[in-house]
Design an enzyme around this catalytic site. Sequence first.
Site, PDB file in Angstrom:
ATOM      1  N   GLY A  55      17.730  13.210  37.058  1.00 39.46           N
ATOM      2  CA  GLY A  55      19.082  12.123  37.531  1.00 39.46           C
ATOM      3  C   GLY A  55      19.308  11.339  36.250  1.00 39.46           C
ATOM      4  CB  VAL A  56      20.667   7.684  36.483  1.00 35.41           C
ATOM      5  CG1 VAL A  56      19.665   6.772  37.102  1.00 35.41           C
ATOM      6  CG2 VAL A  56      21.521   6.950  35.621  1.00 35.41           C
ATOM      7  CG  PHE A 107      15.430   3.230  35.427  1.00 36.35           C
ATOM      8  CD1 PHE A 107      15.127   3.084  34.103  1.00 36.35           C
ATOM      9  CD2 PHE A 107      16.533   4.347  35.917  1.00 36.35           C
ATOM     10  CE1 PHE A 107      15.686   4.026  33.290  1.00 36.35           C
ATOM     11  CE2 PHE A 107      16.881   5.200  34.851  1.00 36.35           C
ATOM     12  CZ  PHE A 107      16.666   4.757  33.370  1.00 36.35           C
ATOM     13  N   GLY A 108      13.306  -0.579  37.019  1.00 32.30           N
ATOM     14  CA  GLY A 108      13.295  -1.627  37.811  1.00 32.30           C
ATOM     15  C   GLY A 108      11.397  -2.011  37.664  1.00 32.30           C
ATOM     16  N   PRO A 109      10.990  -2.710  38.623  1.00 30.26           N
ATOM     17  CG  PRO A 109      10.526  -4.350  40.254  1.00 30.26           C
ATOM     18  CD  PRO A 109      11.576  -3.103  39.769  1.00 30.26           C
ATOM     19  CD  GLU A 121       8.151 -14.258  28.782  1.00 32.43           C
ATOM     20  OE1 GLU A 121       8.277 -15.617  29.154  1.00 32.43           O
ATOM     21  OE2 GLU A 121       7.244 -13.680  29.582  1.00 32.43           O
ATOM     22  CB  THR A 148      20.808   6.598  30.925  1.00 35.50           C
ATOM     23  OG1 THR A 148      19.530   5.832  31.557  1.00 35.50           O
ATOM     24  CG2 THR A 148      21.831   6.996  31.889  1.00 35.50           C
ATOM     25  N   PRO A 149      18.267   6.723  28.915  1.00 39.37           N
ATOM     26  CG  PRO A 149      16.018   6.507  29.493  1.00 39.37           C
ATOM     27  CD  PRO A 149      17.481   6.693  30.093  1.00 39.37           C
ATOM     28  CE1 TYR A 197       5.145 -16.992  33.190  1.00 44.37           C
ATOM     29  CE2 TYR A 197       6.984 -17.865  31.565  1.00 44.37           C
ATOM     30  CZ  TYR A 197       6.438 -16.558  32.112  1.00 44.37           C
ATOM     31  OH  TYR A 197       6.589 -15.439  31.709  1.00 44.37           O
ATOM     32  CE1 TYR A 245      14.922  -4.673  29.432  1.00 40.45           C
ATOM     33  CE2 TYR A 245      13.727  -2.768  28.982  1.00 40.45           C
ATOM     34  CZ  TYR A 245      13.960  -4.360  29.488  1.00 40.45           C
ATOM     35  OH  TYR A 245      12.792  -4.997  29.469  1.00 40.45           O
TER      36      TYR A 245
END
Length: 402
Positions: free
Chosen positions: A274-275, A396-398, A137, A278-279, A95, A190
């Site tokens: 599409g993909v 999926f991703g940011p 975290e 999956t979840p 950080y 994930y």
Amino acid sequence: MLSQKTMDIIKSTVPVLQVHGTQITTVFYSNLFKAHPELLNIFNHANQAKGRQQTALSNTVLAAAQNIDKLETIIPVVKQIAHKHRSLMIKPEHYPIVGEYLLKAIKEVLGDAATDEIIQAWADTYGVIAQVFIDIEKQMYEESATKSGGWSDYKEFKIIKKIQESDVITSFYLAPTDGSSLPAYEAGQYITIRLSIPGEKFLFNRQYSLSSASNKEYFRISVKKEASVENPDGKVSNYLHTDINVDDTVEVTVPAGDYTLIKEESPIVFLSGGVGITPFMSMVATIAEEQPNREVNFIHSARNGAIQAFNEELIGIKDKITNLQLSYIFENPSDEDKLNPFFKKAGYIDSEWLKENTIIKDAHYFVCGPVSFLQTVIKGLKNNGIDDAHIHYEFFGPAMKL
């Protein structure tokens, strides 16, 4: 924790961030990686190459500035990002480095407009926000390490099975090389996998949805092969499809993520493109095990039947759930596709089709797929009166703005 003067200064920078935010974060990442190339072992190179990470960070900084006097309102977003950080092993020591180069980027892009007073206000603000992330975290790291079957950092896993699900999607079954049992995870979560690719200087990290119900023996991920290895998105997926085989190893972190199955008894509608399926495979398999009487509407959209994954598996799950409606929508269906008993429509999902086929009283709607798919489906649901609180979606991703 911040003075009123500091909050007023931060608020005053909102218009500038709206115009220059992505430029600032682009300069930030460029300078950060020049000074600390070792961080490329952590960051997703594809998201950097396509500008997705820069845009996502810009959106986060802007949201922080807009809500600086009520930061509690963005805690859900902070937690979502913190899940990704924990999964990627972002640590407290990272950080200060990020803070240093973020402030330098603000000064570089804004020049004289970034006065000492503004830079100090942002330094104070960054310190507060960073500490929020670090605290959240820290708790996540402790939970992942101490839960039954859990661990800290990365752990070596072996590919125990590799199954082609469609023309473009392959499933990989992963088990710990030390033979230990796996921790329970929530349907929809994930994992991060880390691997090295011959000829590449840095490690690669990718986060993939778990596509099976929680069990103690293996994780299953189902990966779409992108168009080419030259495509930044395709480097890892092509390597997995063509070079990774049974008995090969990758490194894995404990499951993460807050896009998870709501286990109340209300009806649930899955809408995937599409993909993005999956979840939902994990979620619907969990429903089959734990809530077989729940009303489920499972709708999947793909270009054609050749890339429709999990057809046989979904048929088997349908036999276990008392009230599961299964629908396929193919953009360009073949004659064979049209014979599939669950084929419902050629073309695309639109607002009218949603109204006729998905609107169920008190249902929760889970949406996952490409951004264009999310835009169309979520707009269609809202046009049909579905409340935001009942619409749940995953990037999926940011996270990007819809």
